[in-house]
Design a protein around this motif. Structure first.
Motif, PDB file in Angstrom:
ATOM      1  N   ILE A  35       0.826  -1.202   0.000  1.00 38.05           N
ATOM      2  CA  ILE A  35       0.000   0.000   0.000  1.00 38.05           C
ATOM      3  C   ILE A  35       0.861   1.253   0.000  1.00 38.05           C
ATOM      4  CG2 ILE A  35      -1.728   1.283   1.311  1.00 38.05           C
ATOM      5  CD1 ILE A  35      -2.676  -1.456   2.372  1.00 38.05           C
ATOM      6  N   SER A  36       1.908   1.264   0.787  1.00 38.38           N
ATOM      7  CA  SER A  36       2.775   2.433   0.918  1.00 38.38           C
ATOM      8  C   SER A  36       3.568   2.668  -0.375  1.00 38.38           C
ATOM      9  CB  SER A  36       3.746   2.222   2.070  1.00 38.38           C
ATOM     10  OG  SER A  36       3.061   1.960   3.277  1.00 38.38           O
ATOM     11  N   LEU A  76      10.702   7.526   4.138  1.00 39.47           N
ATOM     12  CA  LEU A  76      10.709   7.022   2.773  1.00 39.47           C
ATOM     13  C   LEU A  76      11.479   8.009   1.902  1.00 39.47           C
ATOM     14  CD1 LEU A  76       6.916   6.101   2.470  1.00 39.47           C
ATOM     15  CD2 LEU A  76       8.783   4.645   3.273  1.00 39.47           C
ATOM     16  N   PRO A  77      12.394   7.544   1.078  1.00 38.44           N
ATOM     17  CA  PRO A  77      13.180   8.472   0.257  1.00 38.44           C
ATOM     18  C   PRO A  77      12.287   9.388  -0.579  1.00 38.44           C
ATOM     19  CG  PRO A  77      14.101   6.265   0.137  1.00 38.44           C
ATOM     20  CD  PRO A  77      12.793   6.137   0.870  1.00 38.44           C
ATOM     21  N   GLY A  78      12.517  10.698  -0.461  1.00 33.03           N
ATOM     22  CA  GLY A  78      11.784  11.675  -1.242  1.00 33.03           C
ATOM     23  C   GLY A  78      10.504  12.180  -0.605  1.00 33.03           C
ATOM     24  N   TYR A  79      10.164  11.678   0.592  1.00 37.11           N
ATOM     25  CA  TYR A  79       8.935  12.093   1.267  1.00 37.11           C
ATOM     26  C   TYR A  79       9.277  12.688   2.631  1.00 37.11           C
ATOM     27  CZ  TYR A  79       6.375   9.210  -2.136  1.00 37.11           C
ATOM     28  OH  TYR A  79       5.860   8.663  -3.278  1.00 37.11           O
ATOM     29  N   GLN A  80       8.564  13.729   3.013  1.00 40.66           N
ATOM     30  CA  GLN A  80       8.665  14.289   4.360  1.00 40.66           C
ATOM     31  C   GLN A  80       7.413  13.856   5.127  1.00 40.66           C
ATOM     32  OE1 GLN A  80      11.192  16.253   5.916  1.00 40.66           O
ATOM     33  NE2 GLN A  80      12.316  15.409   4.170  1.00 40.66           N
ATOM     34  N   THR A  81       7.610  13.053   6.141  1.00 39.53           N
ATOM     35  CA  THR A  81       6.509  12.452   6.888  1.00 39.53           C
ATOM     36  C   THR A  81       6.358  13.135   8.235  1.00 39.53           C
ATOM     37  OG1 THR A  81       6.892  10.307   5.845  1.00 39.53           O
ATOM     38  CG2 THR A  81       5.650  10.304   7.915  1.00 39.53           C
ATOM     39  N   LEU A 198      18.736  -2.241  18.190  1.00 35.35           N
ATOM     40  CA  LEU A 198      17.902  -2.314  16.991  1.00 35.35           C
ATOM     41  C   LEU A 198      16.451  -2.122  17.396  1.00 35.35           C
ATOM     42  CD1 LEU A 198      19.366  -5.540  15.293  1.00 35.35           C
ATOM     43  CD2 LEU A 198      20.060  -3.161  14.870  1.00 35.35           C
ATOM     44  N   CYS A 199      15.832  -1.046  16.948  1.00 34.04           N
ATOM     45  CA  CYS A 199      14.409  -0.814  17.179  1.00 34.04           C
ATOM     46  C   CYS A 199      13.660  -1.224  15.914  1.00 34.04           C
ATOM     47  CB  CYS A 199      14.139   0.652  17.515  1.00 34.04           C
ATOM     48  SG  CYS A 199      12.394   1.019  17.797  1.00 34.04           S
ATOM     49  N   LEU A 200      12.948  -2.339  15.993  1.00 39.79           N
ATOM     50  CA  LEU A 200      12.258  -2.936  14.854  1.00 39.79           C
ATOM     51  C   LEU A 200      10.794  -2.514  14.869  1.00 39.79           C
ATOM     52  CD1 LEU A 200      12.058  -4.987  12.513  1.00 39.79           C
ATOM     53  CD2 LEU A 200      11.864  -6.792  14.240  1.00 39.79           C
ATOM     54  N   GLN A 201      10.334  -1.899  13.774  1.00 44.00           N
ATOM     55  CA  GLN A 201       8.952  -1.440  13.677  1.00 44.00           C
ATOM     56  C   GLN A 201       8.444  -1.657  12.257  1.00 44.00           C
ATOM     57  OE1 GLN A 201      10.008   2.619  14.841  1.00 44.00           O
ATOM     58  NE2 GLN A 201       8.757   2.420  16.677  1.00 44.00           N
ATOM     59  N   ASP A 202       7.132  -1.800  12.117  1.00 46.30           N
ATOM     60  CA  ASP A 202       6.527  -1.786  10.792  1.00 46.30           C
ATOM     61  C   ASP A 202       5.593  -0.581  10.711  1.00 46.30           C
ATOM     62  OD1 ASP A 202       4.717  -3.018  12.634  1.00 46.30           O
ATOM     63  OD2 ASP A 202       3.581  -3.864  10.975  1.00 46.30           O
ATOM     64  N   LYS A 203       5.534   0.023   9.548  1.00 46.39           N
ATOM     65  CA  LYS A 203       4.708   1.208   9.347  1.00 46.39           C
ATOM     66  C   LYS A 203       3.903   1.070   8.059  1.00 46.39           C
ATOM     67  CE  LYS A 203       6.484   3.452  12.918  1.00 46.39           C
ATOM     68  NZ  LYS A 203       5.703   3.704  14.157  1.00 46.39           N
ATOM     69  N   LEU A 204       2.781   1.753   8.057  1.00 46.67           N
ATOM     70  CA  LEU A 204       1.915   1.844   6.889  1.00 46.67           C
ATOM     71  C   LEU A 204       1.808   3.314   6.511  1.00 46.67           C
ATOM     72  CD1 LEU A 204      -0.001  -0.037   5.153  1.00 46.67           C
ATOM     73  CD2 LEU A 204      -1.839   0.739   6.655  1.00 46.67           C
ATOM     74  N   PHE A 205       1.908   3.607   5.200  1.00 48.48           N
ATOM     75  CA  PHE A 205       1.911   4.988   4.736  1.00 48.48           C
ATOM     76  C   PHE A 205       0.818   5.200   3.703  1.00 48.48           C
ATOM     77  CE2 PHE A 205       6.171   4.025   6.144  1.00 48.48           C
ATOM     78  CZ  PHE A 205       6.635   5.191   6.744  1.00 48.48           C
ATOM     79  N   GLY A 209       3.076   9.702   1.506  1.00 48.66           N
ATOM     80  CA  GLY A 209       4.171   9.522   2.454  1.00 48.66           C
ATOM     81  C   GLY A 209       3.819   9.782   3.894  1.00 48.66           C
ATOM     82  N   GLN A 210       2.550  10.094   4.194  1.00 49.73           N
ATOM     83  CA  GLN A 210       2.146  10.315   5.589  1.00 49.73           C
ATOM     84  C   GLN A 210       1.772   8.985   6.236  1.00 49.73           C
ATOM     85  OE1 GLN A 210       2.780  13.402   6.811  1.00 49.73           O
ATOM     86  NE2 GLN A 210       3.530  13.557   4.696  1.00 49.73           N
ATOM     87  N   LEU A 211       1.968   8.899   7.536  1.00 50.56           N
ATOM     88  CA  LEU A 211       1.664   7.666   8.258  1.00 50.56           C
ATOM     89  C   LEU A 211       0.164   7.385   8.226  1.00 50.56           C
ATOM     90  CD1 LEU A 211       4.093   8.053  11.274  1.00 50.56           C
ATOM     91  CD2 LEU A 211       4.161   6.228   9.562  1.00 50.56           C
ATOM     92  N   ASN A 212      -0.176   6.130   8.010  1.00 49.02           N
ATOM     93  CA  ASN A 212      -1.565   5.686   7.889  1.00 49.02           C
ATOM     94  C   ASN A 212      -1.898   4.784   9.069  1.00 49.02           C
ATOM     95  OD1 ASN A 212      -4.048   4.644   7.194  1.00 49.02           O
ATOM     96  ND2 ASN A 212      -3.367   3.630   5.316  1.00 49.02           N
ATOM     97  N   TYR A 213      -2.523   5.364  10.081  1.00 48.73           N
ATOM     98  CA  TYR A 213      -2.907   4.582  11.264  1.00 48.73           C
ATOM     99  C   TYR A 213      -4.229   3.858  10.979  1.00 48.73           C
ATOM    100  CZ  TYR A 213      -4.576   3.466  15.944  1.00 48.73           C
ATOM    101  OH  TYR A 213      -5.078   2.803  17.044  1.00 48.73           O
TER     102      TYR A 213
END
Length: 505
Positions: A35-36, A76-81, A198-205, A209-213
């Motif tokens: 999706i991102s 994400l490269p090229g995005y300001q989140t 190591l801080c391991l996280q998964d994100k959806l955008f 490029g904005q975070l999608n909660y």
């Protein structure tokens, strides 16, 4: 006709041509595509999270200051989140402390319209400094948190505001906190740049490029981008020697099964609450949200030019996207420039073993983690700060049975204040790698986990909850109390912030 989001369409396999793909499911839900915005794995360099220095030292205390604010960063490269960040960093700055020294951390809420409460996860803090869910700092307020640093372990700090923990942490309010003692430092384990958090996280955008909660109706957010220290699928250059990794699963709702792409073993040396007694060699291990495992990889046996991927074999009930089976890559690029502290001792530290008599004499409590009436509950109860569900005495030893009677979800259960040990998992011996002091317990589908602890060192009210933070927010959290007459968890309320307020002495 019902409408479907892009996530819904991908979840059920509908693609632009109008055909229907039935996703293959191997204990997890496979999702067609992502999706991102696309990021090609292993194109970005690994980074170490910045270390926060104290603003002041006085006697046995160190004073820190962290401001929570909204900012924009490039994930994400090229995005300001836009993120909600500790000191403008995601993850927040790492704090190193020495066991026995005290920390006072001033957390200032400048998020504009977001309430916060800070929990230093794994710290045996007094109730009023534990990040009690209802002890929220409103925007424009600050709170000074006092931490005793009484155990050497890899901890982390994150938001804990009642009913808002999931969104706040997903938006960025999380950071690593490491306590070391001299016993550990005297061991010849990897140190300095070879000891790597190591801080391991998964994100959806969203596509912009904005975070999608997207918590999927309280199930929890499963992202399609895997971050390590805030970087998607990074590449870490390593020397031909041993490295110690302190792995935190800082995801909101995703668990992982960790293994190396070449099938070689790793050596577990620590759990949530510090070093284990003897190292354990494993080829894979499961880690739920908020769990921490410390492991060593020996890169000395690999020639320069070798590439090894840290991979994820998705456990059940995690959404699988195109690249969620990948975490990061290690590139062996040089011979060791320092071969000191390059050994794993066969004995790391003394870990108390509860005697058979202590186990027989312990009071047993059962906690059922279940979903009913649309809410996540413990023993049919939801969060109520005016109700105490258990009242062990100070110094009491108890066995708690953590039981998940659902097959459609797993629950990483976090018990505040105390460290505990696993006695059994489904009536069998615990996994070899989880035999240590822990504060989070992966209670999988229809699993039954028995844990034991002694209730020390404080009286007062504390929480137990699922660390799928959406389950927590939708009331899979209860309160228990050690003894009587402990400090009020609301007894040190946040204060209005003014930059002229001096650091406490």
């Amino acid at each position: 006709m019902p409408s479907f989001s892009r996530r819904d369409l991908l979840k059920y396999g509908t693609i632009a041509t109008g055909s229907l793909i039935l996703p293959a499911v191997y204990g997890s839900r496979a999702i067609a595509g992502s999706i991102s915005p696309r990021v090609r794995p292993f194109t970005l360099p690994f980074r170490v999270t910045p270390v926060l220095a104290p603003k002041k030292r006085s006697g046995n205390r160190d004073y820190y200051e962290i401001t929570m604010r909204k900012t924009r960063v490039e994930i994400l490269p090229g995005y300001q989140t836009e993120v909600w960040a500790y000191n403008g960093l995601v993850p927040g700055p790492t704090i190193y402390q020495t066991a026995g020294r005290e920390s006072i951390i001033r957390f200032i809420n400048q998020l504009g319209n977001i309430d916060t409460s800070v929990h230093l996860h794994g710290m045996a803090a007094l109730p009023q400094y534990d990040g009690y869910a209802n002890d929220v700092s409103r925007p424009g307020y600050y709170k000074d948190y006092y931490y005793p640093n009484n155990r050497a372990a890899s901890l982390w700090y994150h938001d804990h505001a009642v009913h808002h923990t999931a969104r706040n942490t997903f938006m960025g309010l999380a950071g690593i906190y490491i306590v070391q003692n001299q016993t550990e430092l005297n061991l010849p384990l990897p140190k300095g740049k070879y000891d790597v958090p190591l801080c391991l996280q998964d994100k959806l955008f969203f596509s912009n490029g904005q975070l999608n909660y997207d918590n999927q109706g309280t199930k929890g957010v499963n992202g399609d981008v895997i971050l390590v220290n805030g970087v998607p699928w990074p590449v870490m250059q390593v020397e031909r020697r041993k490295y110690r990794f302190r792995l935190l699963n800082g995801s909101a709702a995703r668990s992982y099964r960790i293994f190396l792409s070449n099938g070689d073993p790793m050596t577990i040396i620590g759990t949530d609450a510090g070093l284990v007694q003897t190292p354990v060699e494993v080829r894979n291990f499961r880690i739920g949200m908020a769990e921490r495992y410390e492991f060593v990889i020996d890169f000395a046996k690999y020639p320069i030019g070798t590439q090894i991927v840290l991979r994820n074999n998705n456990p059940s009930n995690n959404d699988e996207f195109d690249n969620t089976h990948l975490i990061m890559r290690f590139d062996v690029t040089a011979n060791a420039t320092d071969t000191s502290n390059n050994t794993i001792p066969s004995y790391l530290r003394e870990v108390r073993v509860f005697t058979p008599q202590e186990i027989r004499n312990a009071r047993v409590r059962e906690w059922r983690f279940e979903r009913n009436n649309g809410l996540w509950r413990i023993n049919g109860r939801s969060w109520n700060p005016n109700r105490v569900e258990a009242n062990p005495g100070l110094g009491d030893i108890e066995v708690w049975r953590l039981y998940n009677n659902g097959g459609g979800w797993f629950h990483p259960v976090h018990v505040h204040l105390v460290d505990l040990q696993v006695l059994s998992r489904n009536g069998q011996a615990p996994f070899a790698y989880e035999r240590g002091w822990k504060d989070v317990f992966y209670v999988g589908e229809n699993e039954d986990v028995r844990v034991i602890t002694q209730f020390l060192p404080h009286r007062g009210k504390y929480m137990m909850h699922c660390h799928n933070v959406d389950h927590e927010d939708f009331d899979m959290m209860i309160q228990w109390e050690v003894g009587q007459g402990g400090p009020n968890p609301l007894g040190a309320p946040p204060q209005p912030w003014n930059p002229s307020i001096p650091t406490p002495i």
